[in-house]
Design an enzyme around this catalytic site. Structure first.
Site, PDB file in Angstrom:
ATOM      1  N   PHE A 159       1.199  -2.978   4.445  1.00 23.41           N
ATOM      2  CA  PHE A 159       1.389  -4.339   4.941  1.00 23.41           C
ATOM      3  C   PHE A 159       2.861  -4.687   4.752  1.00 23.41           C
ATOM      4  CE2 PHE A 159      -2.983  -6.666   4.538  1.00 23.41           C
ATOM      5  CZ  PHE A 159      -3.485  -5.872   5.550  1.00 23.41           C
TER       6      PHE A 159
ATOM      7  N   GLU B 236      -2.895   5.711  13.414  1.00 24.87           N
ATOM      8  CA  GLU B 236      -2.476   6.915  12.674  1.00 24.87           C
ATOM      9  C   GLU B 236      -2.882   8.186  13.427  1.00 24.87           C
ATOM     10  OE1 GLU B 236      -3.857   7.205   8.614  1.00 24.87           O
ATOM     11  OE2 GLU B 236      -2.203   8.548   8.095  1.00 24.87           O
TER      12      GLU B 236
ATOM     13  N   CYS C  66       0.810  -1.222   0.000  1.00 27.51           N
ATOM     14  CA  CYS C  66       0.000   0.000   0.000  1.00 27.51           C
ATOM     15  C   CYS C  66       0.844   1.274   0.000  1.00 27.51           C
ATOM     16  CB  CYS C  66      -0.917  -0.005   1.209  1.00 27.51           C
ATOM     17  SG  CYS C  66      -1.690  -1.604   1.450  1.00 27.51           S
TER      18      CYS C  66
ATOM     19  N   HIS D 279      -9.380   1.855  -1.428  1.00 22.00           N
ATOM     20  CA  HIS D 279      -7.956   1.628  -1.246  1.00 22.00           C
ATOM     21  C   HIS D 279      -7.399   0.956  -2.494  1.00 22.00           C
ATOM     22  CE1 HIS D 279      -4.119   0.927   0.317  1.00 22.00           C
ATOM     23  NE2 HIS D 279      -4.396   0.520   1.534  1.00 22.00           N
TER      24      HIS D 279
ATOM     25  N   LYS E 165      -9.551   8.139   0.834  1.00 22.72           N
ATOM     26  CA  LYS E 165      -9.993   6.755   0.589  1.00 22.72           C
ATOM     27  C   LYS E 165     -11.505   6.597   0.753  1.00 22.72           C
ATOM     28  CE  LYS E 165      -5.690   4.203   1.387  1.00 22.72           C
ATOM     29  NZ  LYS E 165      -4.720   5.191   1.860  1.00 22.72           N
TER      30      LYS E 165
ATOM     31  N   HIS F 284      -3.154   8.161   5.621  1.00 19.98           N
ATOM     32  CA  HIS F 284      -3.315   6.832   5.017  1.00 19.98           C
ATOM     33  C   HIS F 284      -4.794   6.440   5.148  1.00 19.98           C
ATOM     34  CE1 HIS F 284      -2.073   3.114   3.316  1.00 19.98           C
ATOM     35  NE2 HIS F 284      -2.382   2.400   4.370  1.00 19.98           N
TER      36      HIS F 284
END
Lengths: 85, 402
Positions: B389, B305, B162, B330, B325, B294
């Site tokens: 990830f 976050e 990502c 995503h 997003k 993010h």
């Protein structure tokens, strides 16, 4: 085999330990479970009992799987649902 | 060190198939999440995705080209063509400048993989399309851009899940700043909304089944998206000399690895990546006016976050935060580049885009969130966060043109 015994085998395998170390009261996090262990265990239990468990880490009303016994309860409930009335 | 200008942008997204359309929709708070529409979709439980719609490949590519282009390469080329055209650079000049092409992608040509493997395992066919391998390789989008636009510089794919798109922009930034290149084409692309991929994400138990609501009290997980974004980066002096429109300046890049959990971001490392980006840019917390988070809409990401942002800005005014997003889902390897592009647009227009679908902000997170409606405010400097990830973090710092 009783459901508890099968779940104990699945959980112990996940942690690389012996099933005899686990009881229904064993706290999964205290036993060493991390977030991905729960997901893998849910998958293993679904495969073993041929059931679908509704579990989503982001759902506010998601199942609380804190102990070995919690998993057993979910399996019992799902199997009971599958039985013809 | 050489300053780095953003002089061209290109995108294809679930809310618009070019930058103008996509930016308008994002600012308006529209969202591109809709009913899942894919081959073999009946195998998938999750009913939604943020897909690129109204896209007809034959409008943009010849039949001969299409035989070698997976959807992920089609998106990449389209956004790169738009970005290069937008930059006003003479194509002959970019070719002779040995322009590098650095394109992030999470998983490669999954439509090609899914279709061809289904033919073998599902339909019992004995063979796959002869160009399956060059279509699905992860470097295909970067290679196809270089071929389509005649760019001869170092060309490669960046794979960091990502954060791929953000790492790609960061690496291109470093190449220009160091003098290794004068112009760079960089970005990210992803088109992996297939039955197999959706089932894989379902098994991770993180997909929402209604919509994506980043930072909302009623957030319910992430929604898979797709698309591509490309930025043209250019040596500042050259951009000024040729009278180019400079959208924003790339000023910093912070990247590191958690070296810890596979899927949960580490608060210490992610915070450090933000600090590295600010330090690299010569900025302190009080100078940051906006963070494109993010913001995946999962409990895990949004809590961690928010925590690091509050911690990092405890002695400074909280910057405005939004996650795009909610509108775009995503898009994995593309998302970091898409968010970099939107951060650049935010600085250029001095508008903070809203967090679509965040109707009930989670007050416990402690953020100064921009929800529902875009906010016209002064933005001097902005950060774009990407946490992948595998524990791979990439944070970009951008600054407004004076």
């Amino acid at each position: 085999m009783p459901i508890l015994e099968t779940v104990k085998i699945i959980v112990s395998k996940q942690l690389g330990r012996d099933p005899s170390e686990f009881t229904a009261e064993t706290d999964l996090a205290e036993a060493g479970y991390e977030s991905l262990d729960v997901i893998e265990t849910v998958f293993a239990v679904e495969e073993e009992f041929n059931i679908d468990i509704s579990f989503n880490a982001n759902s506010p009303d998601t199942l609380e799987l804190r102990t070995v016994g919690d998993i057993v309860s979910v399996v019992e409930a799902m199997l009971a649902k599958q039985k013809p009335a | 060190m050489t300053r780095v200008a953003v002089t061209g942008v290109g995108a294809i997204s679930p809310v618009g198939n070019n930058v103008t359309d996509a930016w308008r929709a994002i600012v308006a708070g529209e969202n591109g999440i809709g009913p899942l529409d894919i081959a073999r979709g009946h195998l998938v439980t999750c009913p939604i995705a943020a897909q690129v719609r109204d896209f007809r490949p034959a409008d943009h590519f010849s039949l001969k080209q299409l035989s070698v282009l997976d959807r992920t390469s089609q998106f990449a080329i389209l956004s790169a063509r738009e970005a290069l055209s937008d930059s006003g650079l003479d194509p002959a000049a970019t070719a002779s400048a040995n322009t590098p092409v650095i394109i992030g992608t999470g998983v490669g040509g999954m439509n090609t993989l899914d279709d061809n493997f289904h033919a073998i395992y599902g339909e019992g066919k004995p063979r796959v399309h002869p160009l399956s391998i060059p279509k699905l390789m992860t470097n295909a989008p970067a290679s196809q851009i270089s071929m389509d636009l005649g760019l001869h510089g170092m060309t490669l794919a960046i794979a960091s899940a990502c954060a791929s798109g953000a790492h790609a922009v960061g690496m291109a930034f470093q190449m220009i700043r160091s003098g290794a290149a004068r112009i760079a084409v960089c970005g990210g692309t992803e088109a992996c909304i297939t039955a197999g991929t959706m089932l894989g994400w379902e098994a991770l138990r993180v997909l929402s089944s209604d919509t994506c609501r980043p930072f909302a009290a009623n957030r319910s997980g992430l929604v898979l998206g797709e698309g591509a974004a490309t930025l043209v980066l250019e040596e500042w002096a050259q951009a000024v000399d040729r009278g180019a429109r400079i959208y924003a300046e790339v000023t910093g890049f912070g990247a590191n690895a958690d070296a810890a959990d596979l899927t949960s971001p580490d608060p210490g490392s992610t915070r450090q990546a933000m600090e590295i980006a600010m330090k690299d840019a010569g900025l302190v917390a009080s100078q940051i006016d906006y963070i494109n988070a993010h913001g995946t809409g999962t409990n895990m990401n949004d809590r961690i976050e928010s925590g690091i942002i509050c911690d990092l800005f405890r002695d400074a005014p909280l910057p405005l935060v939004s996650s795009t997003k909610g509108a775009l889902g995503h898009s994995l390897g593309a998302t970091g580049a898409m968010e970099a592009l939107l951060t650049v647009k935010a600085l250029h227009h001095q508008v903070v885009p809203p967090t679509a679908n965040c109707e009930q902000p989670d007050e416990t997170l402690g953020l100064d969130l921009v929800t529902q409606t875009a906010r016209h405010v002064r933005i001097r400097h902005a950060l774009s966060n990407s946490f992948a990830f595998g524990g791979l973090n990439a944070v970009l710092a951008f600054s407004a043109v004076d």
